[in-house]
Scaffold this active site. Structure first.
Site, PDB file in Angstrom:
ATOM      1  N   CYS A 173      -2.360   3.275   9.163  1.00 25.97           N
ATOM      2  CA  CYS A 173      -3.002   4.144   8.184  1.00 25.97           C
ATOM      3  C   CYS A 173      -4.373   3.579   7.833  1.00 25.97           C
ATOM      4  CB  CYS A 173      -2.182   4.273   6.912  1.00 25.97           C
ATOM      5  SG  CYS A 173      -2.984   5.322   5.694  1.00 25.97           S
TER       6      CYS A 173
ATOM      7  N   GLY B  85      -5.459  16.278  17.415  1.00 27.18           N
ATOM      8  CA  GLY B  85      -6.218  17.515  17.577  1.00 27.18           C
ATOM      9  C   GLY B  85      -5.553  18.631  18.359  1.00 27.18           C
TER      10      GLY B  85
END
Lengths: 310, 298
Positions: free
Chosen positions: A133, A252
């Site tokens: 993260c 994506g």
């Protein structure tokens, strides 16, 4: 008559109805999505990150749209392990797809406690270890970027996870992602998921301030897809194929052709992330599109496609 | 048991999309069938997430100079719009949205024509609620915050005739009202208009007039409720007035949103936890956008 196309896949020993997952942090704990899509049409589902204790997350603004993408800096806001077990697990139990719980922490014990507690839950197929993260400071340690640390945290998590599958999610913000992939595999990872978001920045030119309260955020969406495809292919060729470790490819994806690119690059399964925000039903369309592609290309088993880029 | 559908991913048909002055537009969309039934339940303060990612841009030379530079940016996220009105007509539901052009997505919205299909998600969030025992509702609208207040004014007049409605509508200047405040409802309601520059109505701020009205009329606070939507600074002041006078007050907030249904966790609103020092982040989309004035940390 059309021959029956099999898009059933085997992923780290799991049999999945199809290769399409929803990516962590883009689909909540599933109940939020149920109004818009048939969750049982998915191959797999990865929950929002869970930490031992609840996390408040970062101040506002947490998101900003960019050209063909977006930045987020949510800061792992989540309800914590206790509430997850009480409130969310019962919902996940009713779902057909393979459920992976994304686990985050600040020290190794945070990971092992969450994983250990959940390791006997029948509803859970496995864990996705979030060591990547970009929006949370982990003291002096950056879990996802140091090979030795990656191996250590993976080994500890693997031990805690018992018979469950352990998938390690990699960050692209490193010099050589293959080194990190190798460390995760050496630590005992059963699967790899790549790629997490790219650390990025947007500046508001009127105020000359960063657009996000956290200054930086993780870039996701179509903008990162070609880089993600490249990194999946790199890790597949350099590490994962030889080690026989499956890759969950993401970054994506919003169409079936995006997903197929990832599979050709070496991903056994794929995950839809940012696209869920604008089309919470897009995973179902992607699954349909993969099936159509297989029919058109006369592919009888999706396995033939994995890593088959020439 | 079949779950009741209260929101979804639907298509709507554009019935009209007109420029109402400067950068302001009014669009009407029509839903039929199940989506019409779902949207017929939409409350003032709720919103829809509209997909404008494939909508055409207007010609470059018609784009306001300050928006031209970034107008070509690809957009991938939906944009949230609150309702200015929702009406059922037979088996159709018509939603009205007022918007202004502020960036590449709202610019694209201006090219939607009658008959076009629009993909939307909604109705989302929690709208304004009307607690028992209220006799007076003070509605404060600032600039682009007026559409949900306008919707609420209409609903109150129609469905709660026992409640006296007073509207406070403000903007920077005469040309900055997304719709004419006198026409907020077809019924006559007491309306107090302000502009920062005095070009229309009283010179000054909505919040000054709101405070004056309360001082002058001395209503019983249990019978009074304040509803507000507008710029954050105005809302902070409204909350301050309401909280200090112990008046119930509901405030509609705006945040950047990626999803609108609480999976992205992007639209954080800092809220108090009871009377403690502790705060948490609630989601504007799912916990709001309407919040109790006492819980918001401005």
């Amino acid at each position: 008559m059309e021959k029956k196309v099999d898009i059933v896949i085997k992923f780290a020993g799991l049999k999945l109805a199809n290769p399409v997952f929803l990516a962590s942090g883009t689909c909540g704990y599933a109940d939020e999505m149920a109004d818009f899509t048939d969750l049982n049409s998915l191959g797999g589902f990865i929950t929002k990150s869970i930490t031992l204790k609840p996390r408040k997350g970062n101040p506002n603004p947490r998101i900003i749209e960019t050209d063909s993408g977006m930045l987020n800096a949510i800061g792992l806001a989540n309800i914590g392990l206790e509430r997850f077990i009480k409130e969310k697990l019962p919902i996940l139990k009713k779902m057909r797809p393979a459920i992976f719980v994304n686990v985050a922490g600040e020290i190794i014990k945070d990971y092992t406690e969450v994983i250990g507690t959940l390791s006997t839950e029948k509803a859970i197929a496995g864990f996705e270890l979030n060591i990547s993260c970009p929006n949370v400071k982990m003291g002096s340690i950056c879990f996802g970027t140091e090979p030795a640390v990656v191996e250590e945290v993976t080994a500890a998590a693997k031990k805690a996870s018992g018979k469950k599958i352990l998938m390690v999610k990699l960050t692209p913000s490193v010099t050589d992602v293959s080194t990190i992939a190798r460390a995760a595999i050496d630590g005992g990872a059963d699967a790899l998921s790549l790629i997490n978001t790219f650390t990025a920045m947007v500046i508001d030119i009127e105020t000359a301030r960063p657009a996000l309260a956290n200054r930086t955020g993780g870039l996701s969406g179509p903008a990162i897809k070609p880089i993600a495809v490249y990194l999946v292919n790199k890790v597949f060729r350099e590490v994962a194929q030889k080690a026989n470790i499956p890759i969950l490819g993401l970054g994506g994806i919003r169409t079936a052709s995006d997903a197929i690119e990832f599979i050709l690059a070496g991903a056994t399964a794929v995950a839809v992330g940012t696209a869920n925000f604008s089309d919470p039903n897009c995973a179902e369309k992607i699954t349909g599109g993969i099936r159509e592609y297989c029919v058109r290309k006369k592919i009888r088993n999706l396995k033939e496609l994995v890593g088959s880029v020439k | 048991m079949k779950k009741k559908i209260n929101k979804g991913l639907f298509s709507a048909k554009v019935r009209g999309n007109i420029n109402t002055g400067r950068c302001f537009y009014r669009i009407e969309m029509e839903l039929a069938g199940v989506p019409a039934k779902v949207f017929a339940q939409a409350q003032p303060g709720q919103f829809a997430q509209i997909d404008l990612s494939t909508t055409a841009l207007p010609p470059q030379d018609s784009i306001a100079h300050k928006l031209r530079d970034s107008s070509g940016r690809n957009i991938i996220l939906r944009r949230p719009f609150s309702f200015a009105n929702v009406q059922s007509k037979g088996d159709k539901t018509i939603i009205q949205i007022l918007y202004c052009t502020v960036g590449p997505a709202s610019l694209r919205m201006t090219t939607l024509k009658t008959g076009d299909t629009v993909n939307l998600i909604g109705p989302l969030g929690n709208g304004f609620v009307i607690p028992e025992g209220k006799k007076i509702a003070l509605l404060a609208a600032g600039g682009m915050g007026s559409p949900p207040v306008q919707f609420l004014a209409n609903r109150l007049v129609k469905k709660n005739p026992e409640i006296k409605v007073v509207l406070f509508a403000g903007a920077k200047s005469k040309n900055e009202f997304p719709s004419e405040p006198e026409k907020f409802t077809s019924h006559k309601i007491e309306t107090i208009i302000t502009t920062n520059d005095g070009s229309f109505g009283l010179k000054g701020l909505v919040t000054e007039q709101l405070e004056k009205w309360i001082e002058a009329n001395e209503p019983k606070e249990q019978q009074l409720i304040i509803y507000a939507c507008g710029p954050e600074a105005m809302l902070a002041r409204v909350a301050e007035i309401a909280n200090s006078e112990r008046i119930d007050c509901q405030i509609s907030l705006e945040r950047r949103m990626a999803c609108g249904f609480s999976v992205c966790q992007g639209c954080a609103v800092e809220c108090k936890v009871g009377s403690s020092e502790e705060t948490i982040y609630k989601m504007c989309c799912a916990d709001g956008p309407v919040f109790d004035s006492r819980e918001i940390v401005f």
